[in-house]
Design a protein around this motif. Structure first.
Motif, PDB file in Angstrom:
ATOM      1  N   GLY A 316       7.781 -14.185  -7.368  1.00 58.17           N
ATOM      2  CA  GLY A 316       7.333 -12.828  -7.112  1.00 58.17           C
ATOM      3  C   GLY A 316       8.423 -11.942  -6.547  1.00 58.17           C
ATOM      4  O   GLY A 316       8.950 -12.226  -5.473  1.00 58.17           O
ATOM      5  N   GLU A 319       8.658  -6.099  -5.334  1.00 56.41           N
ATOM      6  CA  GLU A 319       7.861  -5.026  -5.935  1.00 56.41           C
ATOM      7  C   GLU A 319       6.468  -5.473  -6.360  1.00 56.41           C
ATOM      8  O   GLU A 319       5.641  -4.643  -6.761  1.00 56.41           O
ATOM      9  CB  GLU A 319       8.598  -4.453  -7.153  1.00 56.41           C
ATOM     10  CG  GLU A 319       9.844  -3.654  -6.817  1.00 56.41           C
ATOM     11  CD  GLU A 319      11.094  -4.505  -6.683  1.00 56.41           C
ATOM     12  OE1 GLU A 319      12.194  -3.943  -6.687  1.00 56.41           O
ATOM     13  OE2 GLU A 319      10.976  -5.757  -6.574  1.00 56.41           O
ATOM     14  N   THR A 320       6.189  -6.775  -6.299  1.00 55.64           N
ATOM     15  CA  THR A 320       4.851  -7.264  -6.641  1.00 55.64           C
ATOM     16  C   THR A 320       4.178  -7.930  -5.442  1.00 55.64           C
ATOM     17  O   THR A 320       3.265  -8.728  -5.605  1.00 55.64           O
ATOM     18  CB  THR A 320       4.905  -8.245  -7.832  1.00 55.64           C
ATOM     19  OG1 THR A 320       5.694  -9.386  -7.471  1.00 55.64           O
ATOM     20  CG2 THR A 320       5.517  -7.579  -9.050  1.00 55.64           C
ATOM     21  N   ALA A 324       3.628 -13.272  -7.059  1.00 57.25           N
ATOM     22  CA  ALA A 324       2.910 -12.813  -8.246  1.00 57.25           C
ATOM     23  C   ALA A 324       2.237 -13.971  -8.960  1.00 57.25           C
ATOM     24  O   ALA A 324       1.211 -13.800  -9.617  1.00 57.25           O
ATOM     25  CB  ALA A 324       3.867 -12.102  -9.207  1.00 57.25           C
ATOM     26  N   ARG A 347      -4.067 -10.212 -10.781  1.00 58.05           N
ATOM     27  CA  ARG A 347      -2.761  -9.810 -11.297  1.00 58.05           C
ATOM     28  C   ARG A 347      -2.612 -10.282 -12.732  1.00 58.05           C
ATOM     29  O   ARG A 347      -3.293 -11.214 -13.167  1.00 58.05           O
ATOM     30  CB  ARG A 347      -1.641 -10.374 -10.432  1.00 58.05           C
ATOM     31  CG  ARG A 347      -1.844 -10.029  -8.969  1.00 58.05           C
ATOM     32  CD  ARG A 347      -0.690 -10.398  -8.109  1.00 58.05           C
ATOM     33  NE  ARG A 347      -1.036 -10.181  -6.701  1.00 58.05           N
ATOM     34  CZ  ARG A 347      -0.168  -9.977  -5.743  1.00 58.05           C
ATOM     35  NH1 ARG A 347       1.114  -9.954  -6.023  1.00 58.05           N
ATOM     36  NH2 ARG A 347      -0.561  -9.790  -4.501  1.00 58.05           N
ATOM     37  N   VAL A 369       4.826  -7.555 -14.620  1.00 59.51           N
ATOM     38  CA  VAL A 369       3.716  -7.946 -13.750  1.00 59.51           C
ATOM     39  C   VAL A 369       2.840  -6.728 -13.496  1.00 59.51           C
ATOM     40  O   VAL A 369       3.339  -5.656 -13.118  1.00 59.51           O
ATOM     41  CB  VAL A 369       4.222  -8.514 -12.408  1.00 59.51           C
ATOM     42  CG1 VAL A 369       3.043  -8.859 -11.498  1.00 59.51           C
ATOM     43  CG2 VAL A 369       5.088  -9.748 -12.640  1.00 59.51           C
ATOM     44  N   VAL A 374       1.066  -4.704  -7.534  1.00 59.70           N
ATOM     45  CA  VAL A 374       2.197  -3.845  -7.889  1.00 59.70           C
ATOM     46  C   VAL A 374       2.405  -2.782  -6.808  1.00 59.70           C
ATOM     47  O   VAL A 374       1.471  -2.090  -6.400  1.00 59.70           O
ATOM     48  CB  VAL A 374       1.973  -3.182  -9.259  1.00 59.70           C
ATOM     49  CG1 VAL A 374       3.107  -2.216  -9.591  1.00 59.70           C
ATOM     50  CG2 VAL A 374       1.861  -4.246 -10.342  1.00 59.70           C
ATOM     51  N   TYR A 403       5.077  -3.646 -13.471  1.00 58.86           N
ATOM     52  CA  TYR A 403       6.454  -3.611 -12.986  1.00 58.86           C
ATOM     53  C   TYR A 403       7.358  -4.383 -13.936  1.00 58.86           C
ATOM     54  O   TYR A 403       7.071  -5.528 -14.296  1.00 58.86           O
ATOM     55  CB  TYR A 403       6.538  -4.208 -11.580  1.00 58.86           C
ATOM     56  CG  TYR A 403       7.954  -4.399 -11.095  1.00 58.86           C
ATOM     57  CD1 TYR A 403       8.774  -3.298 -10.843  1.00 58.86           C
ATOM     58  CD2 TYR A 403       8.480  -5.674 -10.910  1.00 58.86           C
ATOM     59  CE1 TYR A 403      10.081  -3.465 -10.420  1.00 58.86           C
ATOM     60  CE2 TYR A 403       9.787  -5.851 -10.471  1.00 58.86           C
ATOM     61  CZ  TYR A 403      10.583  -4.740 -10.237  1.00 58.86           C
ATOM     62  OH  TYR A 403      11.884  -4.905  -9.823  1.00 58.86           O
ATOM     63  N   THR A 405      10.261  -6.536 -14.369  1.00 58.93           N
ATOM     64  CA  THR A 405      10.974  -7.388 -13.416  1.00 58.93           C
ATOM     65  C   THR A 405      12.454  -7.553 -13.742  1.00 58.93           C
ATOM     66  O   THR A 405      13.256  -7.840 -12.845  1.00 58.93           O
ATOM     67  CB  THR A 405      10.343  -8.788 -13.360  1.00 58.93           C
ATOM     68  OG1 THR A 405      10.570  -9.461 -14.611  1.00 58.93           O
ATOM     69  CG2 THR A 405       8.851  -8.712 -13.068  1.00 58.93           C
TER      70      THR A 405
END
Length: 615
Positions: A316, A319-320, A324, A347, A369, A374, A403, A405
């Motif tokens: 992850g 930003e997640t 994740a 998610r 993701v 998010v 997002y 990645t």
């Protein structure tokens, strides 16, 4: 703060959608005020009732200082119960906390306070920090967690401030964590309450039960601390703050045996060392979560075979919101790669091509993701936010976001995902996400440097190491030592290359760009490192054993007794491995001694030798 009548598992959907972090903690405090909420490094305890009382006091002071909804408050308090009080108090004021590691260079701290436009700063009691500009309200905290405001900056509390502030909404920012930026400028990731609440409440695989303990081992400016703190406090668990700083395997083993945490997160590098040298140290742990870099299948299988231990491989980006996806490891599994698993509940994960179309199962593409975790985006960076946070075309009603990645991945036939590398130069080292371009920007900003690049090389023990290369401008004098000094003044320690080299010229590709593939790792020969003291061979048997271990760990042909471990390219993870190898040879060495005495000559003079060792 206001009271809520919902818990993780009891929440009605409409109530669950309205949950915010500090209200979930407040519910636990009102439910069990005498239950232990936080245990300090020294073993002192803070109850939920005390935690709530002290956080409310700070909330009142912050509001009196003018802090309100969607403001940012920088928190420079070291890992401690006081820091957790500060985070909770900031959230109660409707603001977002910005954790700033007090060990960061002054310039880095100043940048973060200015870039987040801090409405206030919470700091340990003492002189006003140099990195805080005049006019920014300061609130000082003692080690006993009593809160005082700087009388010159903060007015008396206004009893109507709380009523005027209004309730905190789930879509408000909870924290801002800074990550490395490819353009040379760190970027602040804004994470909302709803994303953190989803992390700690929604997936049963990481559901902390009431009364369970979660080890707090990560730096507070590292997003793993999000899980360590809020997964415990929002569910009635206990945060156990472990000792940080220089660490040795036996010290960490003793700490785990004493604390017996139900939940522990370790970055990949430290986990690999522990699995190599002391997998039994994990026996007191209930669930181990590990990630931050590519995991070795052999090490994961070793840990999964530890009796009573559950092992989760985690993936992850910041930003997640920390994690994740998760993969439950078993000791009998056979992998070429350890899967990063399946998404957390709420998610989604997609493997897409350049046109944002899903690729066939088993094919490699870029990983995106979506869903509950998010982040909002990058603070004050709207263009970059638009580039990385995209509308989710697969979400119901196309209402969500996803997002990008930058990671390459594939989805296996069983539905689990595998990490397959990066689509850019970003790397993970010791769990930290690093953009080599940010390091290059610091070096290239120096007038003494004509051109500089940073390369990443693998190590003999499966990790990664940074190397900085620079070509002097004209007759300017540039040395490896000055390069490291420039970098230490502006970058956190984990971003400073362990080795820097000065080149006569930089290799270039046919397009005139630096050819990083033509740069070879410098560690095969000690003589290639440059700027080391004259080689002095070991004299005693102890020095010889130490030199052999250092050379093996660092990948060098030889090591002199006056060579500095860290100037040879060593780092915190390699030091843990080195200390344990020395102990296996009967040479007893604490992490503190290793950090204070960084040459073999110094270390041998203060090191105790066990029964099987020799002087």
């Amino acid at each position: 703060m206001t009271t809520t009548n919902v818990t993780a598992s009891e929440a009605h959907p409409t109530e669950r959608e309205a949950a915010v972090l500090h209200e979930l903690v407040e519910y636990q405090a009102l439910r069990e005020p005498n239950a232990t909420a936080v245990v300090s490094i020294e073993g002192d305890t803070l109850t939920y009732g005390d935690l709530l009382s002290r956080a409310r006091d700070l909330t009142t002071r912050l509001r009196a200082a003018g802090v309100g909804h969607e403001d940012r408050v920088a928190v420079t308090v070291p890992r401690s119960p006081t820091a957790i009080v500060a985070f909770l108090g900031v959230l109660g004021a409707g603001a977002a906390y910005v954790p700033i590691d007090p060990d960061f260079p002054l310039e880095r701290q100043r940048f973060m306070v200015r870039d987040c436009r801090a409405a206030a700063v919470v700091a340990p009691r003492g002189p006003k920090p140099d990195f805080v500009d005049d006019g920014v309200p300061m609130l000082f905290v003692d080690t006993d967690s009593d809160i005082d405001s700087d009388a010159g900056d903060c007015p008396d509390a206004d009893p109507l401030a709380e009523l005027a502030a209004g309730p905190v909404r789930p879509d408000q920012a909870a924290y801002v964590i800074y990550t490395s930026g490819s353009t040379g400028v760190p970027k602040g990731v804004v994470v909302e309450h709803a994303a953190v609440v989803a992390l700690v409440l929604d997936d049963e695989r990481i559901a902390v039960r009431q009364g369970q303990s979660v080890a707090q081992y990560a730096p507070l400016a590292f997003d793993a601390s999000t899980f360590e703190i809020w997964a415990a406090l929002c569910r009635g668990g206990r945060v156990e703050i472990l000792r940080g700083g220089p660490v040795a395997v036996e010290d960490l083993s003793a700490e785990l045996a004493k604390r017996r945490p139900d939940w522990l997160f370790l970055t990949t590098g430290l986990f690999h060392v522990l699995a190599d040298h002391a997998p039994h140290a994990l026996e007191p742990v209930g669930t181990l979560i590990t990630g931050g870099d590519v995991l070795s299948p052999q090490h994961v299988q070793t840990a999964a075979a530890v009796p009573g231990l559950r092992v989760l491989a985690a993936y992850g980006p910041t930003e997640t919101t920390t994690f994740a996806s998760l993969h439950a490891a078993t000791s009998d599994a056979t992998w070429d790669r350890v899967p990063i698993g399946t998404p957390l509940r709420g998610r989604t994960m997609y493997v897409l091509d350049e046109d944002l179309r899903e690729v066939a199962r088993g094919e490699t593409g870029e990983l995106f993701v979506g869903g509950a975790g998010v982040a909002r985006g990058y603070l004050h960076r709207s263009a970059l936010t638009a580039e990385r946070f995209l509308p989710d075309p697969f979400a119901p009603g196309r209402a969500g976001r996803m997002y990008r990645t930058g990671d390459l991945a594939r989805c296996r036939e069983d539905g689990a995902f595998e990490f397959c590398g990066r689509s850019d130069r970003q790397v993970k080292i010791r769990g930290y996400r690093i953009e080599p371009g940010e390091i290059e920007a610091v070096l290239n900003a120096r007038p003494e440097v004509a051109e500089a690049v940073v390369a990443v090389f693998g190590t003999a023990v499966g990790g990664k190491r940074l190397v900085g290369y620079a070509v002097p401008a004209g007759d300017a004098r540039v040395t490896a030592s000055t390069m490291r000094t420039w970098l230490r003044e502006r970058l956190p320690a984990h971003m400073v290359p362990g080795t820097c080299l000065v080149l006569d010229r930089m290799p270039h590709d046919p397009n005139g760009k630096p050819d990083r593939n033509a740069l070879t790792p410098p560690w095969s020969s000690r003589d290639r490192l440059g700027e080391l003291p004259e080689y002095l061979a070991p004299h005693s048997e102890t020095e010889t054993l130490m030199a052999d271990v250092w050379a093996e760990v660092l990948g060098l042909d030889r090591v002199g007794v006056d060579d500095n471990f860290y100037e040879l390219g060593g780092d915190s993870i390699l030091s843990v491995d080195t200390i344990q190898r020395l102990r296996l040879l009967g040479i007893e060495c604490s992490a503190g001694a290793f950090f204070r005495h960084q040459t073999i000559a110094e270390l041998a003079a203060v090191t105790g030798v066990g029964r099987n060792g020799a002087r």
